[in-house]
Design an enzyme around this catalytic site. Structure first.
Site, PDB file in Angstrom:
ATOM      1  N   ASP A  67      45.965  46.809  34.880  1.00  0.00           N
ATOM      2  CA  ASP A  67      45.498  45.898  33.826  1.00  0.00           C
ATOM      3  C   ASP A  67      44.766  46.642  32.704  1.00  0.00           C
ATOM      4  OD1 ASP A  67      43.331  46.575  35.428  1.00  0.00           O
ATOM      5  OD2 ASP A  67      43.069  44.570  36.246  1.00  0.00           O
ATOM      6  N   ASN A 136      35.790  36.854  42.972  1.00  0.00           N
ATOM      7  CA  ASN A 136      36.427  35.525  42.975  1.00  0.00           C
ATOM      8  C   ASN A 136      37.841  35.559  43.558  1.00  0.00           C
ATOM      9  OD1 ASN A 136      37.866  36.782  40.973  1.00  0.00           O
ATOM     10  ND2 ASN A 136      37.370  35.334  39.339  1.00  0.00           N
ATOM     11  N   HIS A 138      40.259  37.707  42.687  1.00  0.00           N
ATOM     12  CA  HIS A 138      41.342  38.176  41.806  1.00  0.00           C
ATOM     13  C   HIS A 138      41.836  39.552  42.225  1.00  0.00           C
ATOM     14  CE1 HIS A 138      38.523  40.061  38.484  1.00  0.00           C
ATOM     15  NE2 HIS A 138      38.841  40.975  39.361  1.00  0.00           N
ATOM     16  N   GLU A 143      43.319  35.898  37.667  1.00  0.00           N
ATOM     17  CA  GLU A 143      42.201  35.025  37.998  1.00  0.00           C
ATOM     18  C   GLU A 143      42.677  33.833  38.837  1.00  0.00           C
ATOM     19  OE1 GLU A 143      39.540  36.410  37.525  1.00  0.00           O
ATOM     20  OE2 GLU A 143      38.884  36.626  35.445  1.00  0.00           O
TER      21      GLU A 143
HETATM   22  C1  GLP Z   1      38.076  44.384  37.990  1.00  0.00           C
HETATM   23  C2  GLP Z   1      39.542  44.881  37.937  1.00  0.00           C
HETATM   24  C3  GLP Z   1      40.190  44.796  39.285  1.00  0.00           C
HETATM   25  C4  GLP Z   1      39.211  45.277  40.324  1.00  0.00           C
HETATM   26  C5  GLP Z   1      38.102  44.271  40.468  1.00  0.00           C
HETATM   27  C6  GLP Z   1      36.979  44.704  41.400  1.00  0.00           C
HETATM   28  O1  GLP Z   1      37.763  43.418  37.069  1.00  0.00           O
HETATM   29  N1  GLP Z   1      40.376  44.250  36.962  1.00  0.00           N
HETATM   30  O2  GLP Z   1      41.397  45.540  39.288  1.00  0.00           O
HETATM   31  O3  GLP Z   1      39.843  45.402  41.567  1.00  0.00           O
HETATM   32  O4  GLP Z   1      37.632  43.833  39.220  1.00  0.00           O
HETATM   33  O5  GLP Z   1      36.189  45.697  40.838  1.00  0.00           O
HETATM   34  P1  GLP Z   1      35.186  46.558  41.702  1.00  0.00           P
HETATM   35  O6  GLP Z   1      36.033  47.410  42.574  1.00  0.00           O
HETATM   36  O7  GLP Z   1      34.414  47.376  40.711  1.00  0.00           O
HETATM   37  O8  GLP Z   1      34.351  45.619  42.475  1.00  0.00           O
END
Ligand code: GLP
Length: 256
Positions: A67, A136, A138, A143
């Site tokens: 992303d 959440n 995702h 989302e």
């Molecule tokens: C972000 C990314 C995801 C990631 C998630 C968790 O917003 N778009 O690809 O897996 O949130 O992030 P973290 O590993 O820092 O908790």
């Protein structure tokens, strides 16, 4: 689904690295799906060590990130292009020209998203898609309520996600409101899925993903439909699982 519960984040990284290396063995041009976020950092650090030791070579690998924010110049230090280059491409010795990140700065975002999908197809699909999970539920930036058949496209971020990611942005910058993300359908096409999660903040989302109903309200729950989904989590992230003891038993009693 195969679930491995590790004692801490370091072990999560080591177990995940073993799995990535095993899944890429013998491939001249491995195709990696790359995630940003803090969750896979231990994994990337371990892969860096293993590549320095000669256990694996990423020089010919292709990479596709999950992303990107809309509206951030790819040169912006908080763009996912820069994040992926800094945390994965450089440490693993990948060729930056062989690593694509969805383009959130294109004049025609939809056409750029279609081109990204086409590039994955031309590469023969993703061998191993590395995933983290949002609080959440995702994956990528899909989302809650994202379509299970979605492809790479523009999404609007939830306030929860913008709040979770605000820690990276300084006061005078605001978290972007939109992103371009591989769809859930894109992610499900990967040959292997490898999810890593650590910490108590992920415990609810992890339980919903593994044991909850398959629902667009927890996008990661679609992993229940993937034939090769491997989930590696630490004790804190596993805290809300009803079947935690079963998963430990399975890991300790592998056939053969
Ligand atoms: C972000 C990314 C995801 C990631 C998630 C968790 O917003 N778009 O690809 O897996 O949130 O992030 P973290 O590993 O820092 O908790």
């Amino acid at each position: 689904m195969e679930v491995v519960i590790c004692s801490d984040g370091d072990e999560v990284g080591a177990v995940a690295a073993d799995r990535v290396i095993a899944q890429l063995a013998g491939k001249h041009t491995p195709v990696l799906g790359l995630a940003t976020g803090s969750s896979p950092l231990n994994l990337y650090a371990e892969l860096e060590r293993r590549s320095a030791a000669g256990d694996v070579d990423f020089a010919h690998a292709l990479g596709f990130a999950l992303d990107e924010y809309v509206g951030l110049d790819p040169q912006h230090p908080l763009s996912y292009r820069q994040t992926i280059d800094r945390t994965v491409v450089k440490p693993l010795g990948m060729n930056p020209e062989r690593v694509r990140v969805p383009n959130g700065f294109a004049a025609d975002l939809e056409a750029a998203a279609d081109e990204f999908e086409e590039a994955i197809r031309e590469a023969g699909g993703i061998d191993v898609q590395i995933l983290g999970i949002g609080s959440n539920g995702h994956i990528g930036f899909n989302e809650p309520t994202s379509s299970f058949t979605s492809r790479t496209r523009i999404k609007t971020l939830t306030q929860q996600t913008r709040k979770d990611n605000a820690r990276f942005f300084s006061d005078d910058e605001t978290v972007p409101t939109h992103c371009v993300s591989q769809g859930l359908g894109t992610i499900m096409d990967a040959h292997n899925l490898l999810m890593v999660a650590s910490g108590e903040k992920k415990a609810d989302a992890v339980a919903a993903m593994i044991e909850g109903p398959v629902s667009a309200m927890c996008p990661a729950s679609i992993l229940q439909f993937h034939r090769r989904a491997f989930i590696i989590i630490d004790e804190a992230a596993a805290a809300k699982l009803t079947y935690a003891d079963y998963f430990r038993h399975v890991a300790a009693n592998q056939p053969g």
